[in-house]
Structure formats: C-alpha cells, structure tokens
Design a protein around this motif. Structure first.
Motif, PDB file in Angstrom:
ATOM      1  N   ALA A   8     -25.439   1.943  75.403  1.00 16.41           N
ATOM      2  CA  ALA A   8     -25.213   0.591  74.893  1.00 16.41           C
ATOM      3  C   ALA A   8     -24.914   0.640  73.399  1.00 16.41           C
ATOM      4  O   ALA A   8     -25.755   1.070  72.604  1.00 16.41           O
ATOM      5  CB  ALA A   8     -26.427  -0.287  75.156  1.00 16.41           C
ATOM      6  N   ASP A   9     -23.724   0.214  73.030  1.00 14.70           N
ATOM      7  CA  ASP A   9     -23.326   0.153  71.620  1.00 14.70           C
ATOM      8  C   ASP A   9     -22.189  -0.851  71.514  1.00 14.70           C
ATOM      9  O   ASP A   9     -21.294  -0.868  72.362  1.00 14.70           O
ATOM     10  CB  ASP A   9     -22.870   1.536  71.133  1.00 14.70           C
ATOM     11  CG  ASP A   9     -22.777   1.615  69.617  1.00 14.70           C
ATOM     12  OD1 ASP A   9     -21.947   0.873  69.032  1.00 14.70           O
ATOM     13  OD2 ASP A   9     -23.527   2.401  69.009  1.00 14.70           O
ATOM     14  N   ASP A  10     -22.221  -1.693  70.474  1.00 16.37           N
ATOM     15  CA  ASP A  10     -21.173  -2.702  70.372  1.00 16.37           C
ATOM     16  C   ASP A  10     -19.863  -2.140  69.842  1.00 16.37           C
ATOM     17  O   ASP A  10     -18.853  -2.849  69.807  1.00 16.37           O
ATOM     18  CB  ASP A  10     -21.634  -3.892  69.507  1.00 16.37           C
ATOM     19  CG  ASP A  10     -21.988  -3.477  68.095  1.00 16.37           C
ATOM     20  OD1 ASP A  10     -22.145  -2.267  67.842  1.00 16.37           O
ATOM     21  OD2 ASP A  10     -22.119  -4.370  67.238  1.00 16.37           O
ATOM     22  N   VAL A  34     -22.122  -0.318  78.004  1.00 17.00           N
ATOM     23  CA  VAL A  34     -22.156  -1.752  77.729  1.00 17.00           C
ATOM     24  C   VAL A  34     -22.177  -1.993  76.228  1.00 17.00           C
ATOM     25  O   VAL A  34     -22.435  -1.077  75.444  1.00 17.00           O
ATOM     26  CB  VAL A  34     -23.380  -2.424  78.389  1.00 17.00           C
ATOM     27  CG1 VAL A  34     -23.311  -2.295  79.903  1.00 17.00           C
ATOM     28  CG2 VAL A  34     -24.676  -1.812  77.870  1.00 17.00           C
ATOM     29  N   GLY A  35     -21.921  -3.266  75.825  1.00 19.66           N
ATOM     30  CA  GLY A  35     -21.742  -3.565  74.414  1.00 19.66           C
ATOM     31  C   GLY A  35     -22.803  -4.406  73.749  1.00 19.66           C
ATOM     32  O   GLY A  35     -22.676  -4.743  72.572  1.00 19.66           O
ATOM     33  N   ASP A  36     -23.881  -4.766  74.461  1.00 25.18           N
ATOM     34  CA  ASP A  36     -24.950  -5.532  73.817  1.00 25.18           C
ATOM     35  C   ASP A  36     -26.275  -5.273  74.514  1.00 25.18           C
ATOM     36  O   ASP A  36     -26.327  -4.688  75.595  1.00 25.18           O
ATOM     37  CB  ASP A  36     -24.633  -7.033  73.809  1.00 25.18           C
ATOM     38  CG  ASP A  36     -24.528  -7.628  75.202  1.00 25.18           C
ATOM     39  OD1 ASP A  36     -25.576  -7.757  75.870  1.00 25.18           O
ATOM     40  OD2 ASP A  36     -23.406  -7.965  75.626  1.00 25.18           O
ATOM     41  N   GLY A  37     -27.366  -5.701  73.874  1.00 25.78           N
ATOM     42  CA  GLY A  37     -28.696  -5.410  74.383  1.00 25.78           C
ATOM     43  C   GLY A  37     -29.009  -6.044  75.716  1.00 25.78           C
ATOM     44  O   GLY A  37     -29.670  -5.447  76.570  1.00 25.78           O
ATOM     45  N   PRO A  59     -25.314  -7.285  69.268  1.00 33.42           N
ATOM     46  CA  PRO A  59     -25.326  -8.745  69.457  1.00 33.42           C
ATOM     47  C   PRO A  59     -26.088  -9.137  70.718  1.00 33.42           C
ATOM     48  O   PRO A  59     -26.434  -8.295  71.541  1.00 33.42           O
ATOM     49  CB  PRO A  59     -23.829  -9.078  69.597  1.00 33.42           C
ATOM     50  CG  PRO A  59     -23.217  -7.820  70.134  1.00 33.42           C
ATOM     51  CD  PRO A  59     -23.986  -6.696  69.502  1.00 33.42           C
ATOM     52  N   THR A  60     -26.353 -10.437  70.842  1.00 32.83           N
ATOM     53  CA  THR A  60     -27.044 -11.038  71.994  1.00 32.83           C
ATOM     54  C   THR A  60     -28.520 -10.659  72.033  1.00 32.83           C
ATOM     55  O   THR A  60     -29.396 -11.519  72.083  1.00 32.83           O
ATOM     56  CB  THR A  60     -26.383 -10.649  73.336  1.00 32.83           C
ATOM     57  OG1 THR A  60     -24.976 -10.905  73.265  1.00 32.83           O
ATOM     58  CG2 THR A  60     -26.984 -11.433  74.484  1.00 32.83           C
TER      59      THR A  60
END
Length: 224
Positions: A8-10, A34-37, A59-60
C-alpha cells in the motif's frame, strides 16, 4: 512456503516497483497493490497475506491506523515504508504493531530480506530507528505525556533474572548472536529466552520488546 504480500503506497511507481522486485522472488507473491490505508485494510482482510508493506503517509487512512487495524484483526505482519529514517511517527507505528521499517530508497536485496525476516516472525529495526524510539520516549517522559502506567514495572516480575538480562540487551538493539556472546550462552538458548520474554510480557516481537525495555525503566533513557 510462499510469502504472500500486500503493498500500500499512494505513489504508483513506488508500489509497482516494489511489487516487481518481490514478485521476481521464487518464494514471494504480491497479492494486491493499493493506494490508500482504507484499501490496504480491505485488501489484507481479503487476502490474509503474511506481510503488508504500508506507507506511513497515505490518504483516506494513514499507515499507522491501517497498521493498528491490520495487526489487531488480520494476523498479518506489517512493515512501514517511509521517506526519512527519522519519521515523526516511528514510535506510534511500532506501538500500533508494526514489525519493521524500510526507507523507500531501500536496495532491492534489503527489501527482499526484510520481507523474509518479518514473515519468519522476527522484527527489523535499524539502529537509527532504535535511536528514534529512545528519543521519542525521552521526549514524552519530559513532557509528562507518556509515563509507565501504575504497576508497569511489576510486569518485569514475571521474568527470570536471565530473561530480564535478555530483555535489557534486546532493548539496546543487540542481535541474538551478540546477546549470546554477552551472556556466554548458545544462540539457541538466546532464542528460547527471547521467546519466553515475548510470551510472558504479551509482546508481538523484538520491536515491542525495545519499547517495553525503555517504558518499564529496565533501560534508562540515555543509557549507553
């Protein structure tokens, strides 16, 4: 055994680059990127990987809250990704249950090694991270924000003398081999002591043992 991983990293280039490196290993498989927590928590709950790589700042939902939820209910182990080794959130992330830290510019062999180490049940703390933990605890004690709870020192009463010595050396950042040399015992014996310390104190891994050693006063802040 195949080590299953969620990343997971934006930053798309970061997570895809890490995924490419890890997927190239015969014993590691990346199940999701994935791109957010929030998406990280969902992906971990769906895939139940051995290891989740989480950026601290997303984000999120940030990586710390994601780590807290993942460690609490998914059983996966967490490695935090950060841009700086003096990140302000190191202490909170470890307290949330993270088992290690990696800089985003980590060498590919170190990335692979970290995933294998954490998947095996160990933790990965660079000396700079240990120093940051100590500095954070010292600052909190000075400000009165984080003092051991009543009876915290009594927790150590369940340990034998040798186990207390082992925890003290763990808190100073020594490896099993270094602890064995210091105590003049075998590495197998050290592993037994470490396992007993973690079990008796209800600690997840060596990372939380470092925190415990300082918070209970077994090691004084500033001790060499």
């Amino acid at each position: 055994m195949t080590i299953r991983v969620v990343i997971a990293d934006d930053q798309e280039l970061v997570r895809s680059g890490f995924a490419m490196i890890l997927d190239a290993q015969p014993d590691i498989t990346v199940l999701a990127e994935v791109g957010d927590g929030e998406a990280a928590v969902a992906a971990v709950r769906e895939h139940r990987p051995e290891v989740a790589l989480l950026d601290i700042r997303m984000p999120t939902m940030d990586g710390i809250e994601a780590a807290r939820r993942i460690c609490a209910d998914a059983g996966s182990r967490v490695i935090m990704l950060t841009t700086f080794d003096q990140d302000d959130y190191i202490y909170e992330a470890l307290y949330a249950g993270a088992s290690g830290f990696l800089l985003k510019d980590v060498r590919r062999e170190d990335l692979v090694h970290a995933v294998r180490v954490v998947a095996s049940g160990d933790s990965l703390l660079a000396p700079s991270v240990t120093r940051q933990i100590i500095a954070d605890i010292a600052g909190r004690h000075r400000s009165g924000q984080s003092r051991p709870a009543d009876g915290a020192d009594a927790r150590l009463g369940v340990l034998t003398t040798r186990e207390r010595e082992t925890l003290h050396l763990l808190g100073r950042g020594l490896s099993n081999a270094e602890i064995a040399q210091t105590l003049v015992v075998s590495e197998h014996t050290v592993k037994t002591h470490v396992s007993s310390v973690l079990t008796k104190l209800g600690l997840r891994d060596r990372a939380q043992a470092v925190i415990c050693a300082y918070e209970t006063g077994l090691i004084a802040v500033g001790e060499d």
